[in-house]
Design a protein around this motif. Structure first.
Motif: not given
Length: 373
Positions: A259, A265, A269
């Motif tokens: 991810d 993102a 993240q």
């Protein structure tokens, strides 16, 4: 199926020595960047109590004046619990805070001066009185909650959960909040081993706080939530803990790694993607067999069996760690016959910030009470 190695700390734990620190604070210290901080008290939690009425027209001080009754606001907070910090291992990060309410009569007062001189003459009569008096009933051991903090496995501190711990002690729990060794200095599975060692320390010393060693639930936030689900699923998790509550847990680090590489993102993240590499000390996209073994071991879903502990997994619908990190785990647990619930609330809340949703704390408290005696 491979044999699950035992959960043991990487360093031999030393006997814990308590350092009393007085009543737990009520503040909400700010953690490192990206680290969830102490869950704040919910809005509207203080109650108000009207002041005593006075005769009409007598002026201020909460009395009625011209038919108008004033009231003074009173903050009603739980009585502070006892608090102490203990070492469950030799490393400086292997520390655990305990929050508990003393058992009545557990620490009797010292005899006053002159009591020893009188004791000899009164010994026989006192013995007779004691023989006739009923024994003080033993207090029922309390259920306990072990909290594991978040912070990408790279940062964070146990002290950020003081307010939450205080609230739970008011509900009859004894609460523990543990630190653990951090990546990259300590590679996986040091973090899981430390969480297990902290739990073992609580059980070994349970009488110190009047805790039932067979009645402990673990609560984790973000990276600590992943460690909590590991305690509940690794080996025979149900023999270790009565249940697991995890807020925004990255249960599948490889999914978080993927991810973090997406064009959409968020900075959080992307940081989590780098943290996965620091945790397992290898790059999954350049995987060697030893690397994949660590990736698989850090995936809680890979440890699911019928002997796991029940779990409550919570996320927000725009969470830094999406609910897909828990839906797969919950599906595997249910297939193995283990109760698992995933709850998703609205917003971009992550980890301890989920407490800002008015329904989250009551949900957690209800679940804890339902899964402890």
């Amino acid at each position: 199926m491979t044999t699950t190695p035992p959960l043991v700390p990487s360093e031999e734990p030393e006997p814990g020595t308590g350092t009393p620190t007085g009543p737990a604070g009520t503040g909400s210290p700010t953690g490192p960047s990206g680290t969830p901080t102490d869950p704040a008290p919910p809005t509207g939690s203080p109650s108000t109590e009207p002041s005593r009425s006075a005769a009409p027209g007598t002026g201020s001080g909460g009395a009625a004046t011209d038919g108008v009754v004033s009231a003074s606001a009173v903050m009603v907070t739980p009585r502070p619990p006892r608090q102490a910090t203990y070492a469950y291992g030799r490393n400086s990060r292997q520390r655990i805070d305990a929050y508990w309410k003393p058992v009545p009569g557990q620490n009797p007062a010292k005899p006053a001066k002159g009591a020893k001189a009188k004791a000899k003459g009164a010994k026989n009569s006192r013995t007779r009185v004691q023989a006739q008096s009923p024994a003080r009933p033993k207090a029922k051991p309390r259920p306990a909650v072990l909290i594991l903090h978040g912070g990408y496995w790279l940062e964070g501190d146990k002290g950020g959960w003081k307010y939450f711990a205080r609230r739970l002690t008011a509900q009859g729990f004894t609460v523990f909040s543990a630190n653990y060794r951090l990546a990259p200095a300590a590679a996986w599975p040091a973090q899981r081993n430390d969480a297990a060692a902290a739990l073992a320390f609580i059980k070994k010393n349970a009488k110190r706080w009047n805790v039932d060693p067979g009645n402990i639930v673990v609560v984790g936030s973000s990276a600590g939530g992943m460690l909590a689900t590991q305690l509940g699923a690794y080996g025979e998790g149900a023999q270790r803990v009565r249940g697991v509550v995890a807020l925004s847990p990255p249960n599948m680090p490889y999914l978080a790694y993927q991810d973090g590489a997406k064009p959409t993102a968020t900075p959080g993240q992307r940081k989590l993607r780098r943290a996965v590499v620091d945790l397992i000390r290898c790059v999954p996209s350049q995987a060697s067999l030893p690397c994949w073994k660590r990736v698989d071991d850090a995936n809680t879903t890979s440890h699911v069996s019928a002997g796991d502990a029940p779990m409550l997994l919570m996320h927000s619908d725009e969470d830094l760690v999406p609910a897909t990190q828990s839906t797969g785990l919950a599906t595997a647990l249910r297939a193995a016959g283990v109760p698992a619930t995933v709850k998703v609330v609205e917003g971009k809340l992550h980890a301890s910030a989920l407490m800002n949703d008015e329904h989250v704390y009551p949900t957690i408290l209800s679940w804890l009470k339902a899964h402890t005696d």
